[in-house]
Design a protein around this motif. Structure first.
Motif, PDB file in Angstrom:
ATOM      1  N   LYS A  67     -14.646  90.846  72.652  1.00  0.00           N
ATOM      2  CA  LYS A  67     -15.807  89.980  72.427  1.00  0.00           C
ATOM      3  C   LYS A  67     -16.786  90.077  73.607  1.00  0.00           C
ATOM      4  CE  LYS A  67     -17.059  85.233  71.381  1.00  0.00           C
ATOM      5  NZ  LYS A  67     -16.609  83.874  71.184  1.00  0.00           N
ATOM      6  N   TYR A  68     -16.273  90.008  74.829  1.00  0.00           N
ATOM      7  CA  TYR A  68     -17.115  90.055  76.027  1.00  0.00           C
ATOM      8  C   TYR A  68     -17.841  91.396  76.121  1.00  0.00           C
ATOM      9  CZ  TYR A  68     -18.461  89.080  80.874  1.00  0.00           C
ATOM     10  OH  TYR A  68     -19.166  88.833  82.021  1.00  0.00           O
ATOM     11  N   LEU A  69     -17.107  92.488  75.921  1.00  0.00           N
ATOM     12  CA  LEU A  69     -17.730  93.804  75.996  1.00  0.00           C
ATOM     13  C   LEU A  69     -18.677  94.036  74.826  1.00  0.00           C
ATOM     14  CD1 LEU A  69     -14.784  95.967  77.364  1.00  0.00           C
ATOM     15  CD2 LEU A  69     -16.738  95.039  78.604  1.00  0.00           C
ATOM     16  N   GLY A  70     -18.422  93.398  73.695  1.00  0.00           N
ATOM     17  CA  GLY A  70     -19.368  93.450  72.580  1.00  0.00           C
ATOM     18  C   GLY A  70     -20.686  92.786  72.954  1.00  0.00           C
ATOM     19  N   THR A  71     -20.609  91.653  73.630  1.00  0.00           N
ATOM     20  CA  THR A  71     -21.816  90.968  74.114  1.00  0.00           C
ATOM     21  C   THR A  71     -22.536  91.838  75.140  1.00  0.00           C
ATOM     22  OG1 THR A  71     -20.811  88.808  73.724  1.00  0.00           O
ATOM     23  CG2 THR A  71     -22.686  88.877  75.241  1.00  0.00           C
ATOM     24  N   LEU A  72     -21.778  92.471  76.024  1.00  0.00           N
ATOM     25  CA  LEU A  72     -22.365  93.379  77.008  1.00  0.00           C
ATOM     26  C   LEU A  72     -23.086  94.531  76.300  1.00  0.00           C
ATOM     27  CD1 LEU A  72     -22.691  94.107  80.015  1.00  0.00           C
ATOM     28  CD2 LEU A  72     -20.513  95.331  79.843  1.00  0.00           C
ATOM     29  N   ASN A  73     -22.474  95.057  75.264  1.00  0.00           N
ATOM     30  CA  ASN A  73     -23.084  96.136  74.489  1.00  0.00           C
ATOM     31  C   ASN A  73     -24.401  95.672  73.852  1.00  0.00           C
ATOM     32  OD1 ASN A  73     -22.568  98.941  73.600  1.00  0.00           O
ATOM     33  ND2 ASN A  73     -22.647  98.045  71.568  1.00  0.00           N
ATOM     34  N   ASP A  74     -24.407  94.430  73.358  1.00  0.00           N
ATOM     35  CA  ASP A  74     -25.619  93.865  72.753  1.00  0.00           C
ATOM     36  C   ASP A  74     -26.737  93.701  73.784  1.00  0.00           C
ATOM     37  OD1 ASP A  74     -24.259  93.720  70.342  1.00  0.00           O
ATOM     38  OD2 ASP A  74     -23.874  91.559  70.495  1.00  0.00           O
ATOM     39  N   LYS A  75     -26.392  93.466  75.034  1.00  0.00           N
ATOM     40  CA  LYS A  75     -27.375  93.249  76.106  1.00  0.00           C
ATOM     41  C   LYS A  75     -27.650  94.521  76.911  1.00  0.00           C
ATOM     42  CE  LYS A  75     -26.956  88.359  76.844  1.00  0.00           C
ATOM     43  NZ  LYS A  75     -28.290  88.212  76.281  1.00  0.00           N
ATOM     44  N   LEU A  76     -27.061  95.627  76.501  1.00  0.00           N
ATOM     45  CA  LEU A  76     -27.156  96.854  77.279  1.00  0.00           C
ATOM     46  C   LEU A  76     -28.602  97.268  77.540  1.00  0.00           C
ATOM     47  CD1 LEU A  76     -25.631  99.125  78.698  1.00  0.00           C
ATOM     48  CD2 LEU A  76     -25.586 100.350  76.509  1.00  0.00           C
ATOM     49  N   GLN A  77     -29.449  97.217  76.544  1.00  0.00           N
ATOM     50  CA  GLN A  77     -30.855  97.611  76.743  1.00  0.00           C
ATOM     51  C   GLN A  77     -31.540  96.730  77.779  1.00  0.00           C
ATOM     52  OE1 GLN A  77     -32.436  97.764  72.689  1.00  0.00           O
ATOM     53  NE2 GLN A  77     -32.744  99.965  73.001  1.00  0.00           N
ATOM     54  N   GLU A  78     -31.205  95.446  77.797  1.00  0.00           N
ATOM     55  CA  GLU A  78     -31.803  94.533  78.774  1.00  0.00           C
ATOM     56  C   GLU A  78     -31.346  94.884  80.196  1.00  0.00           C
ATOM     57  OE1 GLU A  78     -31.902  90.249  77.564  1.00  0.00           O
ATOM     58  OE2 GLU A  78     -30.783  91.055  75.841  1.00  0.00           O
ATOM     59  N   PHE A  79     -30.067  95.203  80.354  1.00  0.00           N
ATOM     60  CA  PHE A  79     -29.570  95.620  81.672  1.00  0.00           C
ATOM     61  C   PHE A  79     -30.240  96.925  82.090  1.00  0.00           C
ATOM     62  CE2 PHE A  79     -26.153  92.560  80.944  1.00  0.00           C
ATOM     63  CZ  PHE A  79     -25.914  92.078  82.217  1.00  0.00           C
ATOM     64  N   GLU A  80     -30.316  97.871  81.162  1.00  0.00           N
ATOM     65  CA  GLU A  80     -30.939  99.153  81.477  1.00  0.00           C
ATOM     66  C   GLU A  80     -32.415  98.977  81.825  1.00  0.00           C
ATOM     67  OE1 GLU A  80     -29.943 101.405  77.960  1.00  0.00           O
ATOM     68  OE2 GLU A  80     -28.063 102.125  78.854  1.00  0.00           O
ATOM     69  N   ALA A  81     -33.131  98.091  81.111  1.00  0.00           N
ATOM     70  CA  ALA A  81     -34.545  97.834  81.397  1.00  0.00           C
ATOM     71  C   ALA A  81     -34.724  97.264  82.802  1.00  0.00           C
ATOM     72  CB  ALA A  81     -35.132  96.884  80.352  1.00  0.00           C
ATOM     73  N   ALA A  82     -33.689  96.556  83.301  1.00  0.00           N
ATOM     74  CA  ALA A  82     -33.726  96.007  84.657  1.00  0.00           C
ATOM     75  C   ALA A  82     -33.225  97.026  85.691  1.00  0.00           C
ATOM     76  CB  ALA A  82     -32.881  94.735  84.725  1.00  0.00           C
ATOM     77  N   GLY A  83     -32.951  98.256  85.236  1.00  0.00           N
ATOM     78  CA  GLY A  83     -32.498  99.298  86.158  1.00  0.00           C
ATOM     79  C   GLY A  83     -31.053  99.164  86.582  1.00  0.00           C
TER      80      GLY A  83
END
Length: 173
Positions: free
Chosen positions: A50-66
């Motif tokens: 579940k946690y890594l699924g949430t991380l996967n959902d937010k991946l673009q946001e993390f990547e956009a922040a470098g």
């Protein structure tokens, strides 16, 4: 009672290499830029999924922040590769974290409760944000699968740190 040395905020992230599901290796100490490493318990843990699924959902946001996102567990290759495929995780997932590496990072380690759970000791959850200098900017180490940093808060905090050049906190023992 056993005592373990925890990795200190502001210290260099140790040089460790893990094989990656799908091929290649992960060595965070050699990477540049911001990095987020999530240590997860393994394929046997539904809360990790579940946690890594949430991380996967937010991946673009993390990547956009470098911020480069990766995860690692003590699972063997077969379990890691199967889980990446089943869950569709888009970030690199490393495997075969050794007991020695767990100890060096100061992680809590658990033995399986039964052979059905898993076949080896595993690390409890941890999150490390590593800054461009290769130092641990944020560290969160837990002894239980249900205690992990909120990923939206982590992302927001890391963006604040980047924008304000906020120093590493909690460096005094």
């Amino acid at each position: 009672m056993s005592t373990t040395t925890r990795i200190a905020a502001g210290s260099p992230f140790p040089t460790m290499t893990w094989p990656l599901a799908g091929g290649g290796d992960l060595t965070l100490a050699g990477d540049k830029g911001w990095r987020l490493l999530v240590v997860y318990r393994g394929k046997h843990c539904p809360l990790c999924k579940k946690y890594l699924g949430t991380l996967n959902d937010k991946l673009q946001e993390f990547e956009a922040a470098g911020i480069k996102v990766t995860a690692v567990s003590a699972d063997p290759r077969e379990k890691a590769e199967t889980e990446v495929k089943e869950e569709g995780w888009r970030f690199p997932v490393a495997y075969d974290m050794s007991l020695e590496q767990m100890r060096e990072l100061g992680l809590y380690i658990s033995d399986p409760r039964s052979p059905q759970e898993t076949d080896r000791p595993f690390a409890e959850p941890a999150t490390f944000a590593i800054n461009p200098d290769g130092n641990v900017q944020v560290v969160d180490i837990s002894n239980a699968p249900f205690s992990r940093p909120d990923l939206a808060s982590m992302l927001s905090g890391l963006k604040f740190i980047q924008e304000k050049q906020y120093p590493v906190r909690g460096t005094k023992a």
